[in-house]
Every structure is written in C-alpha cells, then in structure tokens.
Design a protein around this motif. Structure first.
Motif, PDB file in Angstrom:
ATOM      1  N   TYR A  33       0.694  -0.981   0.000  1.00  0.00           N
ATOM      2  CA  TYR A  33      -0.051  -0.015   0.003  1.00  0.00           C
ATOM      3  C   TYR A  33       0.992   1.316  -0.214  1.00  0.00           C
ATOM      4  O   TYR A  33       1.911   1.252   0.610  1.00  0.00           O
ATOM      5  N   VAL A  57      -3.872   3.780  -1.066  1.00  0.00           N
ATOM      6  CA  VAL A  57      -4.049   2.819  -2.201  1.00  0.00           C
ATOM      7  C   VAL A  57      -3.483   1.383  -2.047  1.00  0.00           C
ATOM      8  O   VAL A  57      -2.363   1.449  -1.663  1.00  0.00           O
ATOM      9  N   ASN A  58      -4.304   0.678  -2.440  1.00  0.00           N
ATOM     10  CA  ASN A  58      -3.869  -0.689  -2.531  1.00  0.00           C
ATOM     11  C   ASN A  58      -2.959  -0.847  -3.952  1.00  0.00           C
ATOM     12  O   ASN A  58      -3.470  -0.487  -5.011  1.00  0.00           O
ATOM     13  N   THR A 101      -4.168  -3.477  -6.549  1.00  0.00           N
ATOM     14  CA  THR A 101      -5.664  -3.439  -7.389  1.00  0.00           C
ATOM     15  C   THR A 101      -5.644  -1.912  -7.943  1.00  0.00           C
ATOM     16  O   THR A 101      -6.430  -1.747  -8.846  1.00  0.00           O
ATOM     17  N   LYS A 154      -6.864   0.514  -6.163  1.00  0.00           N
ATOM     18  CA  LYS A 154      -7.894   1.114  -5.481  1.00  0.00           C
ATOM     19  C   LYS A 154      -7.797   1.835  -4.306  1.00  0.00           C
ATOM     20  O   LYS A 154      -6.998   1.526  -3.454  1.00  0.00           O
ATOM     21  N   GLU A 167      -8.579   2.840  -0.904  1.00  0.00           N
ATOM     22  CA  GLU A 167      -9.411   2.174   0.177  1.00  0.00           C
ATOM     23  C   GLU A 167      -9.864   3.033   1.164  1.00  0.00           C
ATOM     24  O   GLU A 167     -10.693   2.511   2.067  1.00  0.00           O
ATOM     25  N   ALA A 168      -9.227   3.983   1.456  1.00  0.00           N
ATOM     26  CA  ALA A 168      -9.268   4.886   2.607  1.00  0.00           C
ATOM     27  C   ALA A 168      -8.938   6.322   2.273  1.00  0.00           C
ATOM     28  O   ALA A 168      -8.026   6.451   1.542  1.00  0.00           O
ATOM     29  N   GLU A 172      -5.880   2.263   9.942  1.00  0.00           N
ATOM     30  CA  GLU A 172      -5.919   1.796   8.664  1.00  0.00           C
ATOM     31  C   GLU A 172      -4.551   0.706   8.484  1.00  0.00           C
ATOM     32  O   GLU A 172      -4.678  -0.438   7.893  1.00  0.00           O
ATOM     33  N   ARG A 177      -5.279  -3.881   7.975  1.00  0.00           N
ATOM     34  CA  ARG A 177      -4.556  -4.468   7.005  1.00  0.00           C
ATOM     35  C   ARG A 177      -3.117  -4.942   7.366  1.00  0.00           C
ATOM     36  O   ARG A 177      -2.348  -5.569   6.475  1.00  0.00           O
TER      37      ARG A 177
END
Length: 264
Positions: free
Chosen positions: A48, A80-81, A84, A86, A88-89, A138, A142
């Motif tokens: 991340y 950001v992941n 992916t 994406k 996410e937060a 966060e 994870r």
C-alpha cells in the motif's frame, strides 16, 4: 554495492543529513544501507501507499517575506492498494492558519478553499493527531508497517508518497519547527514520485497535470484541491509501478534513526 550504485543512478537513494556531518564522516553508512537495502529493483516492496498533497497559504507573483511563511490549510491523504490500484481509505481535514489567518484571493482561486473552511478548521497539531488515529486504524486493519518501524522489517510494507519533497521536507517540517509542534517521526521518510517519474520516463513534466497526461491518464477533479491531487497521485503511483518503475524511499530526514518512538 552494485545494487546501491544502481539505486543512486535511479535517484532512489538520496539522504538528507540533519546533523551537519557528511557521508564521509559516517562510519556506519555501509551497514545502514545494507539494512535498508532494497529488494530486487524490479519488485515492488510496498503493498500500500499513502499519498499526501498539502495545500498551504500562498500569494501571487512573489515569495512571501519571513513573517508570511506558508501554513498548511488542507491536510489530505489517501491509502491506495498497489495490487488493485483502488483507494481504500481517505483522510481530509481543513486547518486554521494562525500566522496569516486571512487567505489571499490568489490562494482561494488556486485551491478552491474558502475562508470559512479554514476559519472553521482545526489547529495543525490537532489535524496531525487525528491523522495519526486514522493512520493507526488503517495500518492495523491491514497488518501494514511503515518504513523503519522495526529492525526486523526496516523497509516496511507501506510508505508515504508525495509529488516533490516540498510537502514533508519543507512545508510540514518548517511549520512544525516554527510553531514548536511535535512532528511524528514517520513523516521523515517518503517517496518523491516526481524524482522517480523523471528518471523512469526520461521526461521532465512541467507540472503534476503534465505528468498525469504524459502517461495517458486523465486528471480527475480539481487541480490544487489537496484531496483530488492526492487521489490522482495514487493513480499515477499505480501506473508507474505497473510500468515497472521501482518505488522506494527517496528521502530520509533521519537516516540513522528507527521510528521506535512512534505509537502506531
């Protein structure tokens, strides 16, 4: 040492010394670099990234005098992941400037931030504390670690990303120093994505929007909105990583210090 040489050529190994000593005076430089040695540069160590883009008070056509230094007025971050792409937060807070409390017309027009937003904002120290609570949640959710949080995992699995060194190296560092605010040590290490972009693509973008366009992306939202810039920075980081550029810490304000005093 060949790996270190390559990292230097790629601009991924640039250290700021804060105690006035040169690299030649550091007898433990080699051992430190060995501890933080990157994995194969074709691999991405970070699961991340946390993309940050501060907005600060500003004035048109001239540098401010000493009594009118930039103050952070928007504190945004996106997680950001990197598998992916994406987000996410997200975190966003407006911050009340106290040295120059009235925004210039230029600043309002550039950033879109209204006077009422900063008047109703919070002190910077409060924003930092709230960010730390968000960050703790966060990362724990994870099972992520920032760089240098432990001797066992000095690289970490998540890192901060900015566009240039200004956000952490100049803006936040100087404001905390002026106001005698406690700055968490995890803000001392980050990835300057512009430095990596320039070296990887052999192109010097005019600005952030030009970099976005150069790699075939479309800027989404409003330029110079901190949260929109952070979201687009996440998209650019994901694109650069997919294109094969090695993402690694480019700046470290405290290269011989672990972040062991961090309470994350």
């Amino acid at each position: 040492m060949a790996l270190i040489k390559l990292a230097r050529q790629l601009g991924l190994l640039e250290t700021i010394y804060v105690d006035g000593e040169s690299a030649a005076d550091k007898s433990n430089t080699s051992s430190y670099l060995n501890r933080l040695r990157k994995p194969q540069l074709t691999m991405q160590p970070y699961k991340y990234l946390i993309c940050v883009d501060f907005e600060a008070t500003c004035w048109e056509n001239h540098a401010p005098p000493n009594w009118r230094e930039p103050e952070i007025i928007e504190f945004p971050a996106v997680l950001v992941n990197m598998q992916t792409g994406k987000v996410e937060a997200e975190f966003q807070k407006f911050v009340m400037p106290i040295e120059s409390p009235k925004l210039s017309a230029f600043c309002t027009e550039l950033t879109g931030i209204k006077q009422k937003s900063v008047d109703d904002g919070m002190p910077l120290q409060t924003a930092i504390m709230m960010f730390q609570e968000w960050l703790r949640k966060e990362l724990r959710t994870r099972n992520l670690q920032l760089p240098k949080m432990s001797k066992d995992k000095p690289i970490g699995t998540c890192a901060f990303v900015t566009w240039t060194d200004w956000d952490f190296g100049v803006c936040l560092a100087k404001e905390c120093q002026r106001k005698r605010l406690k700055k968490p040590t995890y803000f001392n290490q980050w990835i300057d994505l512009r430095a990596i972009f320039r070296e990887w693509y052999k192109y010097r973008p005019i600005n952030f929007a030009d970099a976005i366009s150069h790699v075939g992306l479309t800027f989404k939202g409003r330029e110079h909105s901190g949260i929109d810039d952070a979201r687009n920075l996440a998209s650019l980081a994901y694109k650069i990583a997919n294109d094969g550029a090695p993402l690694a810490i480019t700046k470290d304000l405290a290269p011989f210090q672990l972040n062991s005093n961090c309470i994350l």
